[in-house]
Design a protein around this motif. Structure first.
Motif, PDB file in Angstrom:
ATOM      1  N   PHE A 179       0.802  -1.312   0.227  1.00 56.54           N
ATOM      2  CA  PHE A 179      -0.037  -0.056  -0.111  1.00 56.54           C
ATOM      3  C   PHE A 179       1.129   0.902  -0.503  1.00 56.54           C
ATOM      4  CE2 PHE A 179      -2.342   3.281   2.384  1.00 56.54           C
ATOM      5  CZ  PHE A 179      -3.398   3.496   1.286  1.00 56.54           C
ATOM      6  N   GLY A 180       0.382   2.077  -1.155  1.00 62.52           N
ATOM      7  CA  GLY A 180       1.410   3.221  -1.057  1.00 62.52           C
ATOM      8  C   GLY A 180       2.561   3.625  -1.989  1.00 62.52           C
ATOM      9  N   ASN A 181       2.970   1.683  -2.242  1.00 63.98           N
ATOM     10  CA  ASN A 181       4.011   1.212  -3.414  1.00 63.98           C
ATOM     11  C   ASN A 181       4.005   1.210  -4.606  1.00 63.98           C
ATOM     12  OD1 ASN A 181       6.371   2.693  -1.196  1.00 63.98           O
ATOM     13  ND2 ASN A 181       5.729   0.823  -0.148  1.00 63.98           N
ATOM     14  N   VAL A 182       3.204   0.214  -4.709  1.00 63.89           N
ATOM     15  CA  VAL A 182       1.588  -0.081  -5.643  1.00 63.89           C
ATOM     16  C   VAL A 182       0.601   0.082  -6.237  1.00 63.89           C
ATOM     17  CG1 VAL A 182       4.408  -1.904  -6.365  1.00 63.89           C
ATOM     18  CG2 VAL A 182       1.788  -2.551  -4.923  1.00 63.89           C
ATOM     19  N   HIS A 183      -0.206   0.140  -6.993  1.00 59.20           N
ATOM     20  CA  HIS A 183      -0.916   0.180  -7.196  1.00 59.20           C
ATOM     21  C   HIS A 183      -1.818  -0.601  -6.244  1.00 59.20           C
ATOM     22  CE1 HIS A 183      -4.477   1.855  -9.247  1.00 59.20           C
ATOM     23  NE2 HIS A 183      -4.928   0.979  -9.557  1.00 59.20           N
ATOM     24  N   ILE A 184      -3.001  -0.368  -5.420  1.00 60.58           N
ATOM     25  CA  ILE A 184      -3.781  -0.885  -5.630  1.00 60.58           C
ATOM     26  C   ILE A 184      -5.023  -0.693  -6.058  1.00 60.58           C
ATOM     27  CG2 ILE A 184      -4.782  -2.039  -3.239  1.00 60.58           C
ATOM     28  CD1 ILE A 184      -2.593  -1.967  -1.771  1.00 60.58           C
ATOM     29  N   ASP A 185      -5.526  -2.276  -5.762  1.00 61.14           N
ATOM     30  CA  ASP A 185      -7.540  -1.798  -6.617  1.00 61.14           C
ATOM     31  C   ASP A 185      -8.176  -3.110  -6.055  1.00 61.14           C
ATOM     32  OD1 ASP A 185      -9.847  -2.306  -8.371  1.00 61.14           O
ATOM     33  OD2 ASP A 185      -9.351  -0.541  -9.135  1.00 61.14           O
ATOM     34  N   VAL A 186      -8.773  -2.976  -5.046  1.00 55.35           N
ATOM     35  CA  VAL A 186      -9.829  -4.894  -4.611  1.00 55.35           C
ATOM     36  C   VAL A 186     -10.751  -5.055  -5.344  1.00 55.35           C
ATOM     37  CG1 VAL A 186      -9.179  -3.688  -2.028  1.00 55.35           C
ATOM     38  CG2 VAL A 186     -11.088  -2.956  -2.927  1.00 55.35           C
ATOM     39  N   GLU A 187     -11.303  -4.306  -6.144  1.00 51.52           N
ATOM     40  CA  GLU A 187     -11.915  -4.906  -7.353  1.00 51.52           C
ATOM     41  C   GLU A 187     -11.291  -5.902  -8.458  1.00 51.52           C
ATOM     42  OE1 GLU A 187     -15.694  -5.579  -7.542  1.00 51.52           O
ATOM     43  OE2 GLU A 187     -14.989  -4.129  -5.238  1.00 51.52           O
ATOM     44  N   VAL A 188      -9.864  -4.938  -8.685  1.00 50.46           N
ATOM     45  CA  VAL A 188      -9.438  -5.447 -10.002  1.00 50.46           C
ATOM     46  C   VAL A 188      -8.903  -6.771  -9.480  1.00 50.46           C
ATOM     47  CG1 VAL A 188      -6.911  -6.089 -11.143  1.00 50.46           C
ATOM     48  CG2 VAL A 188      -8.905  -3.809 -11.265  1.00 50.46           C
ATOM     49  N   MET A 189      -8.424  -6.711  -7.966  1.00 51.92           N
ATOM     50  CA  MET A 189      -7.486  -7.874  -6.789  1.00 51.92           C
ATOM     51  C   MET A 189      -8.464  -8.982  -6.917  1.00 51.92           C
ATOM     52  SD  MET A 189      -5.261  -5.693  -5.208  1.00 51.92           S
ATOM     53  CE  MET A 189      -4.612  -6.510  -4.228  1.00 51.92           C
ATOM     54  N   GLY A 190      -9.072  -9.115  -6.204  1.00 52.56           N
ATOM     55  CA  GLY A 190     -10.557  -9.712  -6.772  1.00 52.56           C
ATOM     56  C   GLY A 190     -10.440 -10.464  -5.121  1.00 52.56           C
ATOM     57  N   VAL A 191      -9.539  -8.614  -4.035  1.00 52.44           N
ATOM     58  CA  VAL A 191      -9.866  -9.616  -2.359  1.00 52.44           C
ATOM     59  C   VAL A 191     -11.239  -9.256  -1.609  1.00 52.44           C
ATOM     60  CG1 VAL A 191      -7.562  -9.289  -2.743  1.00 52.44           C
ATOM     61  CG2 VAL A 191      -8.945  -7.176  -1.822  1.00 52.44           C
ATOM     62  N   ASP A 192     -11.601 -10.000  -0.568  1.00 49.41           N
ATOM     63  CA  ASP A 192     -12.539  -9.501  -0.159  1.00 49.41           C
ATOM     64  C   ASP A 192     -12.172  -8.971   1.080  1.00 49.41           C
ATOM     65  OD1 ASP A 192     -15.231 -11.779  -1.238  1.00 49.41           O
ATOM     66  OD2 ASP A 192     -13.269 -12.534  -0.644  1.00 49.41           O
ATOM     67  N   ALA A 193     -10.616  -9.146   1.530  1.00 46.43           N
ATOM     68  CA  ALA A 193     -10.519  -8.014   2.973  1.00 46.43           C
ATOM     69  C   ALA A 193      -9.073  -7.470   2.963  1.00 46.43           C
ATOM     70  CB  ALA A 193     -10.884  -8.983   3.637  1.00 46.43           C
ATOM     71  N   LEU A 194      -8.855  -6.874   3.118  1.00 42.54           N
ATOM     72  CA  LEU A 194      -7.420  -6.157   2.751  1.00 42.54           C
ATOM     73  C   LEU A 194      -6.900  -5.020   4.003  1.00 42.54           C
ATOM     74  CD1 LEU A 194      -5.513  -5.743  -0.172  1.00 42.54           C
ATOM     75  CD2 LEU A 194      -6.009  -2.940   0.350  1.00 42.54           C
ATOM     76  N   SER A 195      -5.698  -5.780   4.693  1.00 44.79           N
ATOM     77  CA  SER A 195      -5.065  -5.025   6.060  1.00 44.79           C
ATOM     78  C   SER A 195      -3.690  -4.114   5.373  1.00 44.79           C
ATOM     79  CB  SER A 195      -3.754  -6.057   6.084  1.00 44.79           C
ATOM     80  OG  SER A 195      -5.480  -7.412   7.020  1.00 44.79           O
ATOM     81  N   ILE A 196      -3.953  -2.831   5.985  1.00 44.50           N
ATOM     82  CA  ILE A 196      -2.224  -1.831   5.819  1.00 44.50           C
ATOM     83  C   ILE A 196      -2.509  -1.001   6.976  1.00 44.50           C
ATOM     84  CG2 ILE A 196      -3.514  -1.405   3.260  1.00 44.50           C
ATOM     85  CD1 ILE A 196      -4.781   1.054   4.046  1.00 44.50           C
ATOM     86  N   SER A 197      -1.250  -0.410   7.422  1.00 45.93           N
ATOM     87  CA  SER A 197      -0.544  -0.306   8.360  1.00 45.93           C
ATOM     88  C   SER A 197      -0.136   1.600   7.715  1.00 45.93           C
ATOM     89  CB  SER A 197       0.289  -0.448   8.390  1.00 45.93           C
ATOM     90  OG  SER A 197       1.333  -0.270   9.640  1.00 45.93           O
ATOM     91  N   SER A 198       0.111   2.533   8.339  1.00 51.43           N
ATOM     92  CA  SER A 198       0.081   4.361   8.509  1.00 51.43           C
ATOM     93  C   SER A 198       1.694   4.117   8.741  1.00 51.43           C
ATOM     94  CB  SER A 198      -0.899   5.145   9.898  1.00 51.43           C
ATOM     95  OG  SER A 198      -0.335   5.817   9.685  1.00 51.43           O
ATOM     96  N   HIS A 199       2.190   3.285   9.230  1.00 51.36           N
ATOM     97  CA  HIS A 199       3.118   4.059   9.817  1.00 51.36           C
ATOM     98  C   HIS A 199       4.962   3.636   8.323  1.00 51.36           C
ATOM     99  CE1 HIS A 199       5.572   0.398  11.523  1.00 51.36           C
ATOM    100  NE2 HIS A 199       4.318  -0.634  10.693  1.00 51.36           N
ATOM    101  N   LYS A 200       4.055   2.826   7.843  1.00 56.56           N
ATOM    102  CA  LYS A 200       5.127   1.990   6.407  1.00 56.56           C
ATOM    103  C   LYS A 200       4.610   3.279   5.068  1.00 56.56           C
ATOM    104  CE  LYS A 200       5.462  -1.925   8.252  1.00 56.56           C
ATOM    105  NZ  LYS A 200       6.534  -2.185   8.454  1.00 56.56           N
ATOM    106  N   VAL A 201       3.675   4.107   5.241  1.00 54.52           N
ATOM    107  CA  VAL A 201       3.822   5.642   4.110  1.00 54.52           C
ATOM    108  C   VAL A 201       3.618   6.363   4.651  1.00 54.52           C
ATOM    109  CG1 VAL A 201       2.230   3.519   2.815  1.00 54.52           C
ATOM    110  CG2 VAL A 201       1.252   5.177   5.030  1.00 54.52           C
ATOM    111  N   TYR A 202       4.527   6.958   6.095  1.00 54.57           N
ATOM    112  CA  TYR A 202       5.228   8.114   6.209  1.00 54.57           C
ATOM    113  C   TYR A 202       3.912   8.828   7.400  1.00 54.57           C
ATOM    114  CZ  TYR A 202       8.890   6.907   3.569  1.00 54.57           C
ATOM    115  OH  TYR A 202      10.075   7.279   2.555  1.00 54.57           O
TER     116      TYR A 202
END
Length: 384
Positions: A179-202
């Protein structure tokens, strides 16, 4: 100090610091309160939810703010398994997952859930062919990390989701590193759930997000919880969330520029290592079949334990890592590295260098000088 451990954590950017400071002073109300101060905080929270959803191609009602990637992982997996039919007691995760998932697995085993840990293929990929033999009638969830934090290897989730969905199986992905380093689109990826974090993206520490696609079955780990639509308890950290969103937007807007820089730095670093004949070899050999995060360089220093190399670099004012910061203190081979074919001895020789927005070639030259010194010291020791 030269910091080369951005995969572990990043400094807060100016955009996030400004938002965090202003909101803590001017919009400190509890978002659940019914007065105007609470209403302002609630509006900011809803606005942040919409902006976060936009960044991942999702829907705002599927965004739940958490304390970070670990909590997102743990709440998502437990909540989905809680919400599935009683006979769906089997779940799968890849051997490349974050330390938090291994901790969760132990707890869920005690609750009667059965786990299968799937090994990647020889290229380090989790493919349809890898998954199919392990899918059962009672499989309810598969969790595959989008990119491993020690190697930067990116998995092709879009190739897996149709296989799972046609069997009624949910797909969760830990996207903390991507997240924040490559493009993420949950619909294109087909994921039902996703985890992301703040301190990895400044953004600030102690903030993260979980995405559960609306319609995905789930039941709260904490019954009768009121915050975040029942997903987790506790007063919502509105200033931290707004700062997280500001940092994430900055990173997503600049991601292509940063990835180009990281690719250049990576190429330069590898060339210098080869030029100096430093005995490093890479856990992930890049080829056309593999996508990697360019800012993560995972390698083995032949003849030295990674912890020793890290401490020697630290003595010279350079911060690198021996792997995931969440597993620091556990002096044992990483399951992810072993899954990629590393022996126990090799896994203990692992070091990780990770670049950030301000990393320079001059900083990499300092690191190369330290590694060159270690190489020469090793050669002198062997010649005695």
């Amino acid at each position: 100090m030269i910091y080369l451990d951005y995969a572990a954590s990043t400094p807060m950017c100016d955009e996030a610091l400004h938002i965090y400071s202003v909101l803590n002073k001017e919009m400190f109300g509890n978002a659940s309160s019914l007065h105007d101060a609470g209403g302002q905080a609630a509006y900011t929270l809803d606005y942040s939810r919409q902006r976060m959803a936009n960044m991942i191609g999702g829907q705002p009602e599927g965004i739940y703010f958490t304390t970070g990637g670990t909590e997102s992982n743990m709440l998502i997996v437990q909540s989905i398994l809680n919400g599935l039919p009683q006979h769906k007691k089997h779940w799968i995760m890849s051997a490349l997952e974050h330390h938090s998932m291994y901790n969760l697995a132990k707890m869920l085993e005690q609750q009667g859930y059965e786990l299968t840990i799937v090994q990647p293929d020889q290229e380090g990929r989790i493919t349809r062919e890898v998954l199919i033999p392990h899918l059962r009638a009672n499989t309810g969830l598969v969790s595959v990390q989008h990119a491993n934090s020690e190697t930067g290897l990116i998995q092709d989730l879009a190739a897996l989701s149709p296989l799972l969905h046609e069997r009624g199986i949910m797909l969760h992905s830990d996207a903390v590193q991507t997240f924040g380093n490559v493009h993420i689109d949950v619909e294109v990826m087909g994921v039902d759930a996703l985890s992301i974090s703040s301190h990895k993206v400044y953004g600030p520490k102690g903030v993260g997000a979980a995405y559960l696609k609306p319609g995905t079955p789930w039941r709260s780990v904490y019954p009768d919880t009121l915050h975040e639509h029942g997903f987790r308890p506790g007063t919502v950290n509105v200033p931290g969330i707004a700062a997280f969103v500001a940092a994430a937007e900055m990173m997503t807007e600049q991601m292509e520029m940063h990835q180009e820089r990281y690719a250049t730095l990576r190429k330069y670093f590898i060339a210098k290592i080869q030029e100096k004949s430093i005995p490093l070899h890479w856990i992930v050999q890049e080829n056309e079949k593999k996508a990697v995060l360019h800012h993560i360089v995972g390698c083995f220093f032949d003849g030295y334990e990674g912890q020793y190399v890290m401490l020697e670099c630290n003595r010279s004012g350079v911060c690198i890592s021996t792997g995931s910061a969440c597993a620091a203190g556990h002096h044992e081979p990483s399951p992810a590295l072993q899954a990629l074919g590393a022996s126990g001895r090799e896994a203990l020789q692992f070091i990780r260098i990770s670049f950030g927005r301000t990393t320079t070639i001059e900083e990499l030259n300092v690191l190369v000088d330290i590694l060159t010194y270690l190489k020469h010291r090793q050669e002198r020791s062997l010649s005695r």
